[in-house]
Design an enzyme around this catalytic site. Structure first.
Site, mmCIF file in Angstrom:
data_model
loop_
_atom_site.group_PDB
_atom_site.id
_atom_site.type_symbol
_atom_site.label_atom_id
_atom_site.label_comp_id
_atom_site.label_asym_id
_atom_site.label_seq_id
_atom_site.Cartn_x
_atom_site.Cartn_y
_atom_site.Cartn_z
ATOM 1 N N SER A 126 49.230 28.933 38.762
ATOM 2 C CA SER A 126 50.317 27.322 38.313
ATOM 3 C C SER A 126 50.395 26.325 39.189
ATOM 4 O O SER A 126 49.094 26.297 39.765
ATOM 5 C CB SER A 126 51.608 28.010 39.239
ATOM 6 O OG SER A 126 52.536 26.310 39.529
ATOM 7 N N GLU A 128 51.677 24.010 41.113
ATOM 8 C CA GLU A 128 52.206 24.903 42.240
ATOM 9 C C GLU A 128 51.593 25.620 43.484
ATOM 10 O O GLU A 128 51.895 25.149 44.498
ATOM 11 C CB GLU A 128 52.846 25.674 42.280
ATOM 12 C CG GLU A 128 54.578 25.278 41.219
ATOM 13 C CD GLU A 128 55.399 24.138 42.583
ATOM 14 O OE1 GLU A 128 55.883 24.332 44.163
ATOM 15 O OE2 GLU A 128 55.198 22.733 41.809
ATOM 16 N N TYR A 150 56.842 30.396 46.665
ATOM 17 C CA TYR A 150 56.325 30.688 45.210
ATOM 18 C C TYR A 150 54.730 30.768 44.900
ATOM 19 O O TYR A 150 54.277 31.285 44.435
ATOM 20 C CB TYR A 150 57.468 30.176 43.813
ATOM 21 C CG TYR A 150 57.076 30.147 43.009
ATOM 22 C CD1 TYR A 150 57.049 31.300 41.507
ATOM 23 C CD2 TYR A 150 55.332 29.049 42.037
ATOM 24 C CE1 TYR A 150 56.722 30.718 40.136
ATOM 25 C CE2 TYR A 150 55.332 28.772 40.926
ATOM 26 C CZ TYR A 150 56.030 29.976 39.913
ATOM 27 O OH TYR A 150 55.234 29.660 39.239
HETATM 28 P P1 GDR Z 1 58.746 22.881 39.561
HETATM 29 O O1 GDR Z 1 59.983 22.538 38.420
HETATM 30 O O2 GDR Z 1 59.251 23.242 40.796
HETATM 31 O O3 GDR Z 1 57.428 21.830 38.916
HETATM 32 O O4 GDR Z 1 58.065 24.376 38.911
HETATM 33 P P2 GDR Z 1 61.660 22.188 38.885
HETATM 34 O O5 GDR Z 1 61.974 21.940 36.850
HETATM 35 O O6 GDR Z 1 62.239 23.556 38.694
HETATM 36 O O7 GDR Z 1 61.082 21.423 39.439
HETATM 37 C C1 GDR Z 1 60.903 19.828 38.609
HETATM 38 C C2 GDR Z 1 60.806 18.656 40.450
HETATM 39 O O8 GDR Z 1 62.241 18.532 39.717
HETATM 40 C C3 GDR Z 1 62.977 17.870 40.969
HETATM 41 N N1 GDR Z 1 64.617 18.193 41.572
HETATM 42 C C4 GDR Z 1 64.912 19.181 40.854
HETATM 43 N N2 GDR Z 1 64.933 20.669 40.525
HETATM 44 C C5 GDR Z 1 65.879 21.436 39.444
HETATM 45 N N3 GDR Z 1 65.206 22.881 39.499
HETATM 46 N N4 GDR Z 1 66.508 21.334 39.733
HETATM 47 C C6 GDR Z 1 67.131 20.437 40.053
HETATM 48 O O9 GDR Z 1 68.331 19.763 40.313
HETATM 49 C C7 GDR Z 1 66.268 18.886 41.267
HETATM 50 N N5 GDR Z 1 66.755 17.562 41.233
HETATM 51 C C8 GDR Z 1 65.040 17.391 41.628
HETATM 52 C C9 GDR Z 1 62.371 19.631 42.038
HETATM 53 O O10 GDR Z 1 62.689 19.194 43.613
HETATM 54 C C10 GDR Z 1 60.805 19.582 41.608
HETATM 55 O O11 GDR Z 1 60.314 18.315 42.462
HETATM 56 C C11 GDR Z 1 58.110 24.786 37.590
HETATM 57 C C12 GDR Z 1 58.326 26.169 37.090
HETATM 58 O O12 GDR Z 1 58.389 26.807 36.139
HETATM 59 C C13 GDR Z 1 57.018 27.247 37.637
HETATM 60 O O13 GDR Z 1 57.387 28.581 37.167
HETATM 61 C C14 GDR Z 1 55.856 26.591 37.207
HETATM 62 O O14 GDR Z 1 55.008 27.028 37.767
HETATM 63 C C15 GDR Z 1 55.368 25.377 37.854
HETATM 64 O O15 GDR Z 1 56.753 24.265 36.989
HETATM 65 C C16 GDR Z 1 54.074 25.014 36.927
#
Ligand code: GDR
Length: 329
Positions: A126, A128, A150
């Site tokens: 990933s 990440e 993670y």
């Molecule tokens: P990520 O995906 O952490 O990049 O990992 P996610 O969609 O959860 O978050 C992306 C960004 O958005 C910000 N964010 C929020 N995120 C979520 N989930 N909910 C919210 O309300 C929100 N508000 C802002 C987060 O802080 C972050 O910066 C995903 C996953 O699929 C992993 O398993 C994978 O490895 C990576 O993508 C590549």
């Protein structure tokens, strides 16, 4: 017919990959954990051609039994505790499934495959792992600096895959995939959370959307394109690691704005509220991948761009929410 075993088959990527492999004539086996797992039941309805094998990445013997039964030519290890935010609260579980689970699968592969192991292994690494990025854009040569339990577990999974390839000559590849989305994305991830909320707001079923930080930037692609890269990696003469990304980055704010606009709502700020609960103890601020190695060696390129991805997800969620509200009337 070639045979493939997919872990994480009930997730977004597992479903797209199962369809891709089935279309190519593979016998597809899917590892499903637990007793009476509702996602396993759903899987059998949606992808009836998948043969479900029970097993758990936390249980080595179950993996050995699954490989002995399926006798796969290819193993795709997509199973993980994959939600970054939850990994801060369930760090030990994350290390066990997302990290040690890779080691267990590699060990099972060695036990069942024997010498001159014919099986090929794909590890879902990933972006990440890049976390607090050391350079931009990020490539296969960029050092890792994970920012969550993670991310740390994924670094272990990545490194142990490389180590087993080097140590035992396994055909083991690691795909460093940047964020990839689709209408099948889980609702906990920001893209689907947003597109679903936009649809519900449009239909008057919801009135606000609570989010964490709108500043992080991600390199968002379409999951259906990315599973092709996984398959291509296992068709090469030599195993190797590849970054899979679009090379474009957008903020969460841009995603939100575009999603509202796709539903005909311009004043998106009226509906969006920042909520501490969705902030992370450590954030990954900027990801953008350099997939030139995958482009040149695998001949892979993303087909769906950012705008099409957002509008496709919004259109899907509008349809789904409309159907749901008609049914409940
Ligand atoms: P990520 O995906 O952490 O990049 O990992 P996610 O969609 O959860 O978050 C992306 C960004 O958005 C910000 N964010 C929020 N995120 C979520 N989930 N909910 C919210 O309300 C929100 N508000 C802002 C987060 O802080 C972050 O910066 C995903 C996953 O699929 C992993 O398993 C994978 O490895 C990576 O993508 C590549």
């Amino acid at each position: 017919m070639p045979r493939a075993l997919i872990t994480g088959i009930t997730g977004q990527d597992g479903q797209y990959l199962a369809e891709l492999l089935h279309g190519k004539g593979y016998d597809v086996f899917g590892l499903v954990k637990g007793q009476n797992n509702p996602r396993g039941v759903l899987l059998q309805e949606e992808l009836p051609f998948v043969e479900v094998v029970s097993g758990d990445l936390q249980d080595l013997l179950s993996l050995v039994a699954a490989l002995e039964y399926a006798q796969p030519d290819e193993i795709y290890n997509l199973g993980a505790m994959s939600f970054v935010a939850l990994s801060f609260r369930q760090s030990e579980l994350t290390a066990n499934v997302t990290g040690l689970g890779v080691l267990r699968m590699l060990e099972a592969m060695r036990m069942v495959g024997g010498t001159d192991n014919p099986m090929r292994f794909y590890q879902a690494s990933s972006s990440e792992m890049f976390g607090k990025v050391r350079e931009t854009p990020q490539s296969e040569r960029t050092p890792f600096y994970p920012r969550s339990p993670y991310g740390v577990a994924k670094v272990f999974g990545h490194d142990i895959t490389v180590n087993y390839r080097d140590s035992y000559g396994l055909y083991a590849c690691s795909g460093i995939l940047f964020n990839h989305e689709s209408p099948r994305r889980g609702m906990e991830f920001v893209t689907r959370k947003v597109t679903n909320a936009v649809a519900r707001i449009k239909l008057g079923l919801q009135h606000e959307l609570a989010l964490g930080s709108l500043d992080p930037h991600r390199d968002w692609g379409f999951a259906g394109d990315y599973v092709e890269a996984m398959w291509l990696m296992l068709q090469q003469d030599e195993p190797d690691d590849f970054v899979v990304a679009t090379g474009e980055t957008h903020s969460v704010r841009e995603f939100v704005e575009l999603a509202f606009r796709a539903a005909g709502i311009e004043d998106w700020q009226r509906y969006v509220r920042q909520d501490e609960r969705f902030m992370r103890p450590a954030e990954v601020d900027l990801l953008v991948g350099d997939a030139s190695k995958a482009r040149s060696l695998l001949g892979w390129k993303p087909r769906m761009g950012f705008e099409e991805l957002v509008t496709t997800m919004v259109a899907h969620d509008l349809d789904q929410e409309r159907q749901r509200s008609t049914r409940s009337r």
